[in-house]
Design an enzyme around this catalytic site. Structure first.
Site, mmCIF file in Angstrom:
data_model
loop_
_atom_site.group_PDB
_atom_site.id
_atom_site.type_symbol
_atom_site.label_atom_id
_atom_site.label_comp_id
_atom_site.label_asym_id
_atom_site.label_seq_id
_atom_site.Cartn_x
_atom_site.Cartn_y
_atom_site.Cartn_z
ATOM 1 N N ASP A 1 42.945 41.157 39.055
ATOM 2 C CA ASP A 1 42.279 41.190 40.362
ATOM 3 C C ASP A 1 42.023 42.628 40.810
ATOM 4 O O ASP A 1 42.769 43.542 40.453
ATOM 5 C CB ASP A 1 43.159 40.455 41.393
ATOM 6 C CG ASP A 1 42.367 40.048 42.624
ATOM 7 O OD1 ASP A 1 41.118 40.128 42.599
ATOM 8 O OD2 ASP A 1 43.003 39.644 43.620
ATOM 9 N N ASN B 1 35.896 30.642 42.049
ATOM 10 C CA ASN B 1 34.930 31.752 41.908
ATOM 11 C C ASN B 1 33.489 31.247 41.784
ATOM 12 O O ASN B 1 32.544 32.011 41.975
ATOM 13 C CB ASN B 1 35.270 32.650 40.709
ATOM 14 C CG ASN B 1 36.521 33.485 40.906
ATOM 15 O OD1 ASN B 1 37.218 33.812 39.941
ATOM 16 N ND2 ASN B 1 36.834 33.866 42.144
HETATM 17 C C1 IPE Z 1 41.784 35.185 41.262
HETATM 18 O O1 IPE Z 1 41.202 36.232 41.946
HETATM 19 C C2 IPE Z 1 40.887 34.738 40.157
HETATM 20 C C3 IPE Z 1 40.721 35.688 39.064
HETATM 21 C C4 IPE Z 1 41.355 36.823 38.902
HETATM 22 C C5 IPE Z 1 39.797 35.293 38.047
HETATM 23 P P1 IPE Z 1 40.390 35.986 43.301
HETATM 24 O O2 IPE Z 1 39.968 37.339 43.773
HETATM 25 O O3 IPE Z 1 39.347 34.985 43.100
HETATM 26 O O4 IPE Z 1 41.521 35.386 44.258
HETATM 27 P P2 IPE Z 1 41.622 35.304 45.829
HETATM 28 O O5 IPE Z 1 40.346 34.729 46.317
HETATM 29 O O6 IPE Z 1 41.826 36.693 46.346
HETATM 30 O O7 IPE Z 1 42.821 34.447 46.100
HETATM 31 C C1 IPE Z 2 38.756 39.993 39.896
HETATM 32 O O1 IPE Z 2 38.260 40.947 40.749
HETATM 33 C C2 IPE Z 2 37.688 39.411 38.995
HETATM 34 C C3 IPE Z 2 37.300 38.044 39.351
HETATM 35 C C4 IPE Z 2 37.838 37.294 40.262
HETATM 36 C C5 IPE Z 2 36.212 37.474 38.603
HETATM 37 P P1 IPE Z 2 37.593 40.569 42.144
HETATM 38 O O2 IPE Z 2 36.140 40.426 41.930
HETATM 39 O O3 IPE Z 2 38.275 39.433 42.779
HETATM 40 O O4 IPE Z 2 37.888 41.903 42.957
HETATM 41 P P2 IPE Z 2 38.266 42.015 44.489
HETATM 42 O O5 IPE Z 2 39.422 41.104 44.754
HETATM 43 O O6 IPE Z 2 37.045 41.612 45.254
HETATM 44 O O7 IPE Z 2 38.625 43.454 44.680
HETATM 45 MG MG MG Z 3 39.856 39.250 44.030
#
Ligand code: IPE
Ligand code: IPE
Ligand code: MG
Length: 247
Positions: free
Chosen positions: A21, A69
């Site tokens: 993340d 997502n």
């Molecule tokens: C969790 O990250 C999913 C992945 C790393 C693929 P998100 O960024 O989607 O999670 P939330 O929304 O902060 O809980």
């Molecule tokens: C994790 O990074 C990757 C996916 C969930 C696909 P994020 O895209 O959630 O990054 P933040 O949480 O917005 O920083």
């Molecule tokens: Mg995230």
């Protein structure tokens, strides 16, 4: 170096799971589009895969795209799928050479046909890999996985192929996407968020959890080493007492 590797060989860390993340925030800090963060995140994946192979970790599960997502802007979803295809094309030969077996968990049917085909192809080409299994969680949600397993089980029971009275935790787990893998020993989440976000709900019942503020694109060998060091100092009790374990 070899001393470190020997230590890890003897370690009980067989399966590492990571919630990758912080790509978006990494990009935002640099005033770059979110895609730049995801691209850097893909680089981090290759780095960590190599590091885990070096450390003789047998299973590495990476949360790459959650069932939730799908709700992101279509342009971001498309960019992520594009990156995934790029990753598969650029890494396939390397994976074969390194003995990495790729396995996908999640609701594949929601993925586009081209992504499904590319994944099936990569799984097939890497099937003989026995150094490490790389488990990519795509279109994956823990609740969705449990629900799909429950439905399959119910269908088998209705068809008279399964005796409900014989069901137990072990039997249930055979219906999950992860049926072939042991449960994760350690779950790492980057970026400072302290939640599971629907990852491996069933399988992490007794995993050790490790949270770090480091954003995923900045996560490397040093950060992984720190997490493993912390894990090695934990006592996993599985409900027993300290005294019982020391016996
Ligand atoms: C969790 O990250 C999913 C992945 C790393 C693929 P998100 O960024 O989607 O999670 P939330 O929304 O902060 O809980
Ligand atoms: C994790 O990074 C990757 C996916 C969930 C696909 P994020 O895209 O959630 O990054 P933040 O949480 O917005 O920083
Ligand atoms: Mg995230």
């Amino acid at each position: 170096m070899s001393e470190i590797i020997t230590d890890i060989v003897d370690s009980p860390l067989q399966h590492l799971a990571i919630i990758m993340d912080g790509n978006g925030r990494w990009a935002k800090q640099r005033k770059l589009p979110r895609l730049a963060g995801h691209q850097q995140g893909a680089e981090a994946v290759t780095r960590i895969v190599d590091e885990c192979v070096k450390r003789k970790i047998r299973y590495l599960s990476l949360f790459a795209f959650s069932s939730e997502n799908w709700g992101r802007p279509q342009s971001e979803v498309d960019a992520l799928m594009g990156l995934l295809l790029q990753f598969l094309v650029s890494q396939q030969q390397q994976m074969v050479a390194k003995g990495i077996r790729l396995q996908v968990i999640g609701d594949r049917l929601r993925l586009s046909e081209s992504v499904q085909l590319a994944l099936a192809d990569a799984e097939k080409k890497t099937v003989a890999g026995n150094t490490m299994t790389l488990i990519l969680a795509l279109s994956y949600g823990g609740r969705d996985e449990i629900m799909r397993a429950a439905k399959q089980m119910a269908q088998r029971a209705i068809a008279g192929e399964l005796d409900i009275n014989q069901l137990n935790n072990e039997k249930f787990a055979t219906f999950l996407d992860t049926s072939e893998f042991p449960d994760p020993d350690l779950l790492i989440r980057t970026s400072g968020e302290v939640r599971i976000s629907n990852f491996l709900l069933w399988q992490t019942a007794y995993s050790e959890l490790y949270f770090t503020d480091v954003l995923w694109p900045d996560f490397g060998a040093v950060e992984l080493g720190n997490a493993i060091d912390v894990y090695m100092c934990r006592q996993r009790r599985f409900g027993l007492t300290n005294e019982q374990l020391e016996e």
